[in-house]
Design an enzyme around this catalytic site. Structure first.
Site, PDB file in Angstrom:
ATOM      1  N   HIS A 270      -5.484   0.575  -0.661  1.00 18.49           N
ATOM      2  CA  HIS A 270      -6.919   0.435  -0.454  1.00 18.49           C
ATOM      3  C   HIS A 270      -7.405  -0.838  -1.130  1.00 18.49           C
ATOM      4  CE1 HIS A 270     -11.204   1.381  -0.359  1.00 18.49           C
ATOM      5  NE2 HIS A 270     -10.880   2.185   0.624  1.00 18.49           N
ATOM      6  N   ASP A 327      -7.087   8.689   4.517  1.00 20.53           N
ATOM      7  CA  ASP A 327      -6.504   8.925   5.836  1.00 20.53           C
ATOM      8  C   ASP A 327      -5.133   9.590   5.796  1.00 20.53           C
ATOM      9  OD1 ASP A 327      -8.629   7.781   7.318  1.00 20.53           O
ATOM     10  OD2 ASP A 327      -7.903   5.787   6.830  1.00 20.53           O
TER      11      ASP A 327
HETATM   12  N1  CMC Z   1       2.307  -0.222   2.877  1.00 18.42           N
HETATM   13  C1  CMC Z   1       3.095  -1.169   2.352  1.00 18.42           C
HETATM   14  N2  CMC Z   1       2.651  -2.216   1.644  1.00 18.42           N
HETATM   15  C2  CMC Z   1       1.327  -2.306   1.451  1.00 18.42           C
HETATM   16  C3  CMC Z   1       0.452  -1.347   1.979  1.00 18.42           C
HETATM   17  C4  CMC Z   1       0.981  -0.269   2.708  1.00 18.42           C
HETATM   18  N3  CMC Z   1       0.180   0.649   3.230  1.00 18.42           N
HETATM   19  N4  CMC Z   1      -0.819  -1.690   1.639  1.00 18.42           N
HETATM   20  C5  CMC Z   1      -0.727  -2.817   0.934  1.00 18.42           C
HETATM   21  N5  CMC Z   1       0.571  -3.188   0.809  1.00 18.42           N
HETATM   22  C6  CMC Z   1       1.101  -4.337   0.048  1.00 18.42           C
HETATM   23  C7  CMC Z   1       0.894  -5.637   0.787  1.00 18.42           C
HETATM   24  O1  CMC Z   1       1.994  -5.934   1.595  1.00 18.42           O
HETATM   25  C8  CMC Z   1       0.719  -6.602  -0.343  1.00 18.42           C
HETATM   26  O2  CMC Z   1       1.991  -6.877  -0.877  1.00 18.42           O
HETATM   27  P1  CMC Z   1       2.379  -8.375  -1.369  1.00 18.42           P
HETATM   28  O3  CMC Z   1       1.498  -8.636  -2.534  1.00 18.42           O
HETATM   29  O4  CMC Z   1       3.830  -8.295  -1.692  1.00 18.42           O
HETATM   30  O5  CMC Z   1       2.094  -9.269  -0.202  1.00 18.42           O
HETATM   31  C9  CMC Z   1      -0.040  -5.807  -1.398  1.00 18.42           C
HETATM   32  O6  CMC Z   1       0.327  -4.439  -1.148  1.00 18.42           O
HETATM   33  C10 CMC Z   1      -1.546  -5.954  -1.328  1.00 18.42           C
HETATM   34  O7  CMC Z   1      -1.959  -5.601  -0.005  1.00 18.42           O
HETATM   35  P2  CMC Z   1      -3.087  -6.312   0.819  1.00 18.42           P
HETATM   36  O8  CMC Z   1      -2.773  -6.195   2.261  1.00 18.42           O
HETATM   37  O9  CMC Z   1      -3.354  -7.693   0.263  1.00 18.42           O
HETATM   38  O10 CMC Z   1      -4.334  -5.390   0.431  1.00 18.42           O
HETATM   39  P3  CMC Z   1      -5.717  -5.318   1.180  1.00 18.42           P
HETATM   40  O11 CMC Z   1      -6.714  -4.930   0.182  1.00 18.42           O
HETATM   41  O12 CMC Z   1      -5.981  -6.546   1.972  1.00 18.42           O
HETATM   42  O13 CMC Z   1      -5.480  -4.137   2.258  1.00 18.42           O
HETATM   43  C11 CMC Z   1      -5.407  -2.031   3.295  1.00 18.42           C
HETATM   44  C12 CMC Z   1      -5.955  -2.854   2.118  1.00 18.42           C
HETATM   45  C13 CMC Z   1      -6.033  -0.646   3.245  1.00 18.42           C
HETATM   46  C14 CMC Z   1      -5.787  -2.708   4.606  1.00 18.42           C
HETATM   47  C15 CMC Z   1      -3.864  -1.930   3.156  1.00 18.42           C
HETATM   48  O14 CMC Z   1      -3.531  -1.239   1.979  1.00 18.42           O
HETATM   49  C16 CMC Z   1      -3.218  -1.247   4.381  1.00 18.42           C
HETATM   50  O15 CMC Z   1      -2.924  -1.915   5.362  1.00 18.42           O
HETATM   51  N6  CMC Z   1      -2.971   0.092   4.313  1.00 18.42           N
HETATM   52  C17 CMC Z   1      -2.450   0.818   5.451  1.00 18.42           C
HETATM   53  C18 CMC Z   1      -3.571   1.146   6.429  1.00 18.42           C
HETATM   54  C19 CMC Z   1      -4.494   2.205   5.902  1.00 18.42           C
HETATM   55  O16 CMC Z   1      -4.070   3.248   5.432  1.00 18.42           O
HETATM   56  N7  CMC Z   1      -5.816   1.964   6.016  1.00 18.42           N
HETATM   57  C20 CMC Z   1      -6.845   2.931   5.618  1.00 18.42           C
HETATM   58  C21 CMC Z   1      -7.667   2.412   4.485  1.00 18.42           C
HETATM   59  S1  CMC Z   1      -8.609   3.683   3.662  1.00 18.42           S
HETATM   60  C22 CMC Z   1      -9.922   4.241   4.586  1.00 18.42           C
HETATM   61  C23 CMC Z   1     -10.262   3.516   5.784  1.00 18.42           C
HETATM   62  O17 CMC Z   1     -10.786   2.406   5.731  1.00 18.42           O
HETATM   63  O18 CMC Z   1     -10.009   4.060   6.864  1.00 18.42           O
END
Ligand code: CMC
Length: 392
Positions: A270, A327
């Site tokens: 998140h 989720d």
């Molecule tokens: N699985 C594997 N790696 C992950 C995940 C994940 N679900 N989420 C983040 N990471 C890693 C990412 O690869 C990055 O690693 P590195 O620093 O080595 O490049 C690090 O963690 C930071 O991630 P980010 O993508 O920069 O974080 P963000 O704040 O931009 O993204 C997020 C937040 C929710 C989009 C992301 O965690 C994600 O894609 N999660 C999976 C989709 C999901 O469950 N979304 C629902 C969010 S909660 C409620 C809602 O909005 O619906």
């Protein structure tokens, strides 16, 4: 043009002040208008929470009855809007149907769309809250080829929605109180989450003084993506894939850690929570409770728990502070209730609606509001002369 600070994804840029929802992502705290989410989920109901978010205070009994009554009296869709559903293919995904129908709603209420008129805003608020479940149920009925059911206004908000979704005209439909209570609680947990992608979209569209229906319709599209609300469907797809491949969660986590293209642990991570999402903790408990009270077991729930255990003890997830988000477990409950996977994100939209409305109203009423208009850092060509096509 002055100095522009680049912040892709708005990781550290505040776009507004807001008095609606408080999150402390490090401590895992979430409050609506000051009330802790766990307390609201346990003691309140979705309509009351909607009132709280939109009007800023818990309603008195009289205010509550008046509000619930207004919402009840606006659940019908115009018969012309009902025919709108005929134009979609049978297998249409319900999310674009939902946002299209919300967009179309504005054409039926053209005399009450002025964002600056409090009466227009109030009636649009009621219409949206009342009609979104009807639209959602019709979007579902369309996919299964069953007749649309008119709302039954002797029922509560969630009960009415369940009956319109799963009921048939030829048969009496008994709403299962276990299902109704659990769905109501899930709606509360989704009701607002400050400046997330869809809410920011609602605000950005509304900042041009576009009407509430247009703004919410855009928000529904933003919610549909797999990184946002679409994650609840994506989690189920992921669990089903793991089950079909023999249920080896370790193997799947390895693929996530190797950052195989397109492989993320859906329902994890998140932008704001760097601790357990307080909503996920409640949903996880609810998943166990609802499945056992419905007398259902689900192999996918076992896989989800194994996946969570595995991830929470793995350095990749620990270092990045990745925890289950709201989720991760919701889809398993929706599935036990009988909803097909494409409907999951529609349910998220019904839950998030009061938050979108509250945020849009807060923005519209705020004299400090300006049209949303991010800047950029230009990286293209410097000025060059036009070359006629014959000389290229
Ligand atoms: N699985 C594997 N790696 C992950 C995940 C994940 N679900 N989420 C983040 N990471 C890693 C990412 O690869 C990055 O690693 P590195 O620093 O080595 O490049 C690090 O963690 C930071 O991630 P980010 O993508 O920069 O974080 P963000 O704040 O931009 O993204 C997020 C937040 C929710 C989009 C992301 O965690 C994600 O894609 N999660 C999976 C989709 C999901 O469950 N979304 C629902 C969010 S909660 C409620 C809602 O909005 O619906």
């Amino acid at each position: 043009t002055g100095h522009v600070t680049l912040d892709p994804g708005y990781v550290n840029t505040g776009a507004c002040t807001s008095a609606i929802t408080y999150i402390d992502g490090d401590a895992g705290v979430l409050r609506y208008r000051g009330y802790p989410i766990a307390e609201l989920a346990e003691k309140s109901n979705f309509l009351e929470v909607s009132y709280l978010l939109i009007y800023g205070a818990l309603p008195t009994q009289e205010q509550y009855d008046d509000f619930a009554d207004k919402v009840r009296r606006h659940t019908l869709l115009d018969e012309d809007l009902k025919r709108f559903f005929d134009g979609f293919p049978r297998d249409a995904h319900p999310m674009p149907v939902l946002s299209s129908a919300v967009s179309a709603l504005s054409t039926f209420y053209q005399d009450s769309l002025d964002p600056a008129d409090p009466e227009h805003v109030d009636i649009s608020t009621v219409r949206l809250l009342a009609k979104l479940p009807t639209i959602a149920a019709y979007a579902y009925k369309k996919t299964v080829g069953q007749p649309f059911l008119y709302p039954d206004n002797s029922l509560g908000y969630v009960e009415n929605f369940l009956r319109m979704t799963f009921g048939l005209p030829a048969e009496p439909y008994e709403v299962d109180p276990v299902v109704a209570e659990a769905l109501d609680r899930l709606f509360i947990l989704h009701a607002d989450h400050e400046q997330n992608c869809s809410t920011s979209t609602v605000r950005l569209v509304g900042s041009s003084q576009a009407n509430l229906f247009a703004s919410v319709s855009a928000g529904i599209h933003a919610l549909s993506g797999p990184l946002h609300g679409g994650a609840n469907s994506a989690v189920l797809d992921m669990l089903e894939r793991i089950a079909a491949e023999g249920g080896d969660v370790g193997h799947f986590v390895e693929r996530v850690k190797n950052k195989e293209r397109g492989v993320r642990l859906m329902g994890f991570g998140h932008r704001v929570y760097k601790n357990y999402d307080p909503r996920a903790a409640i949903v996880k408990k609810s998943a166990d409770d609802v499945l056992s009270r419905l007398g259902k077991s689900d192999q996918l729930l076992d896989i989800a728990k194994q996946l969570e255990d595995f991830a929470l003890n793995d350095d990749y997830f620990i270092e990045r502070k990745l925890y289950p988000n709201v989720d991760f477990y919701t889809g398993l409950i929706y599935r036990a209730m009988g909803f097909p996977t494409p409907m999951f994100t529609v349910l998220f939209a019904i839950g998030r609606l009061p938050g979108w409305i509250a945020q849009w109203r807060e923005m519209t009423a705020d004299p400090a509001t300006k049209i949303g208009r991010p800047r950029q850092v230009y990286t293209g060509e410097q000025e060059r002369g036009f070359v006629p096509i014959s000389n290229r």
